[in-house]
Design a protein around this motif. Structure first.
Motif, mmCIF file in Angstrom:
data_model
loop_
_atom_site.group_PDB
_atom_site.id
_atom_site.type_symbol
_atom_site.label_atom_id
_atom_site.label_comp_id
_atom_site.label_asym_id
_atom_site.label_seq_id
_atom_site.Cartn_x
_atom_site.Cartn_y
_atom_site.Cartn_z
ATOM 1 N N ALA A 13 0.833 -1.208 0.000
ATOM 2 C CA ALA A 13 0.000 0.000 0.000
ATOM 3 C C ALA A 13 0.870 1.262 0.000
ATOM 4 O O ALA A 13 0.625 2.194 -0.783
ATOM 5 C CB ALA A 13 -0.929 -0.007 1.213
ATOM 6 N N LYS A 15 3.990 1.515 -0.878
ATOM 7 C CA LYS A 15 4.752 1.584 -2.125
ATOM 8 C C LYS A 15 3.912 2.205 -3.232
ATOM 9 O O LYS A 15 4.389 3.064 -3.988
ATOM 10 C CB LYS A 15 5.221 0.186 -2.542
ATOM 11 N N THR A 52 2.592 1.873 9.616
ATOM 12 C CA THR A 52 2.778 1.515 11.031
ATOM 13 C C THR A 52 2.473 0.036 11.215
ATOM 14 O O THR A 52 1.474 -0.464 10.703
ATOM 15 C CB THR A 52 1.850 2.359 11.918
ATOM 16 N N ILE A 55 2.166 -2.430 17.329
ATOM 17 C CA ILE A 55 1.278 -1.398 17.852
ATOM 18 C C ILE A 55 2.103 -0.119 17.879
ATOM 19 O O ILE A 55 2.892 0.118 18.797
ATOM 20 C CB ILE A 55 0.760 -1.731 19.274
ATOM 21 N N ASP A 86 -4.308 2.221 9.786
ATOM 22 C CA ASP A 86 -5.684 1.717 9.828
ATOM 23 C C ASP A 86 -6.327 2.262 11.105
ATOM 24 O O ASP A 86 -6.102 1.745 12.195
ATOM 25 C CB ASP A 86 -5.638 0.181 9.817
ATOM 26 N N VAL A 95 -1.151 5.745 12.437
ATOM 27 C CA VAL A 95 0.028 6.292 11.727
ATOM 28 C C VAL A 95 1.148 6.752 12.672
ATOM 29 O O VAL A 95 1.855 7.726 12.406
ATOM 30 C CB VAL A 95 -0.341 7.411 10.705
HETATM 31 C C1 LIG Z 1 0.104 -6.637 12.258
HETATM 32 C C2 LIG Z 1 -0.326 -5.258 11.847
HETATM 33 C C3 LIG Z 1 -0.164 -4.207 12.735
HETATM 34 C C4 LIG Z 1 -0.572 -2.895 12.384
HETATM 35 N N1 LIG Z 1 -0.445 -1.874 13.308
HETATM 36 C C5 LIG Z 1 -0.902 -0.637 12.996
HETATM 37 C C6 LIG Z 1 -0.842 0.435 13.946
HETATM 38 O O1 LIG Z 1 -0.381 0.290 15.086
HETATM 39 N N2 LIG Z 1 -1.309 1.652 13.555
HETATM 40 C C7 LIG Z 1 -1.861 1.869 12.312
HETATM 41 O O2 LIG Z 1 -2.263 2.999 12.027
HETATM 42 N N3 LIG Z 1 -1.920 0.868 11.392
HETATM 43 C C8 LIG Z 1 -1.461 -0.367 11.694
HETATM 44 N N4 LIG Z 1 -1.530 -1.382 10.759
HETATM 45 C C9 LIG Z 1 -2.105 -1.105 9.424
HETATM 46 C C10 LIG Z 1 -1.036 -0.883 8.364
HETATM 47 O O3 LIG Z 1 -0.182 0.195 8.697
HETATM 48 C C11 LIG Z 1 -1.725 -0.581 7.029
HETATM 49 O O4 LIG Z 1 -2.436 -1.723 6.609
HETATM 50 C C12 LIG Z 1 -0.789 -0.129 5.923
HETATM 51 O O5 LIG Z 1 -1.538 0.351 4.832
HETATM 52 C C13 LIG Z 1 0.146 -1.239 5.431
HETATM 53 O O6 LIG Z 1 1.045 -0.684 4.508
HETATM 54 P P1 LIG Z 1 1.906 -1.584 3.480
HETATM 55 O O7 LIG Z 1 0.922 -2.315 2.588
HETATM 56 O O8 LIG Z 1 2.716 -0.590 2.723
HETATM 57 O O9 LIG Z 1 2.752 -2.526 4.283
HETATM 58 C C14 LIG Z 1 -1.133 -2.666 11.101
HETATM 59 C C15 LIG Z 1 -1.268 -3.742 10.207
HETATM 60 C C16 LIG Z 1 -0.884 -5.017 10.570
HETATM 61 C C17 LIG Z 1 -1.069 -6.142 9.576
#
Ligand SMILES: Cc1cc2nc3c(=O)[nH]c(=O)nc-3n(C[C@H](O)[C@H](O)[C@H](O)COP(=O)(O)O)c2cc1C
Length: 160
Positions: A13, A15, A52, A55, A86, A95
């Protein structure tokens, strides 16, 4: 003006957003795995993107390679940050990685640009929330992906 966009991403996402931002700004796109200290220092505008995980933690590639940023002299650099998260599942750490990167670049002397207001988001806490604003562009590809393009365009429009 030279622009460099450096991102980390587990599932793509961040990227995808980084690719869009690089295309719209004419920036050079680099993954955080490949970025070296000189890459952080050698542009007029440095744009950093991080999701992110855990946690409220940095994405793992950012975590592994953060030393390259921590060694950079950013005193003559403008830095803009974007973060993906999320807000529904993680409302208390939304974030947060953007807040972590904010502290890192400020510690290296950067002038941070591209703060945004929090209208339209629903979260409880975020380390990226300072003095009533986000320290960069907050994106939620999990629950508000339909807003991303407009948010990105508005944000790029406000960058120097
Ligand atoms: C295990 C896990 C932990 C996450 N922890 C957080 C968080 O603490 N705060 C947040 O805002 N999003 C959190 N997310 C959501 C991701 O940041 C979000 O899905 C993001 O778009 C992923 O980006 P990427 O596809 O570039 O890796 C988490 C997602 C996963 C799977």
């Amino acid at each position: 003006m030279t622009v460099t966009v450096i991102f980390g991403s587990d599932s793509g996402a961040t990227k995808a957003v980084a690719v869009k931002i690089a295309a719209k700004t004419g920036g050079r796109l680099l993954s955080v795995q490949k970025a070296r200290t000189a890459d952080y220092e050698s542009c007029d505008l440095l744009i950093l993107g991080c999701p992110t995980y855990g946690i409220g933690e940095l994405q793992s590639d950012w975590d592994t390679h953060i030393g390259q940023l921590e060694a950079a002299d950013l005193a003559s650099c403008k830095v803009a940050l974007f973060g993906t998260g999320d807000q529904m599942t993680y409302p208390d750490s939304f974030v947060d990685a953007m807040g972590i990167l904010y502290d890192k670049v400020v510690a290296r002397g950067a002038q941070v640009v591209g703060f945004t207001d929090t209208f339209g988001y629903d979260f409880s806490a975020s380390t990226a929330f300072r003095d009533g604003r986000f320290v960069g562009l907050a994106l939620d590809e999990d629950t508000q992906s339909h807003l991303t393009d407009d948010r990105v365009n508005a944000w790029i429009g406000q960058l120097p």
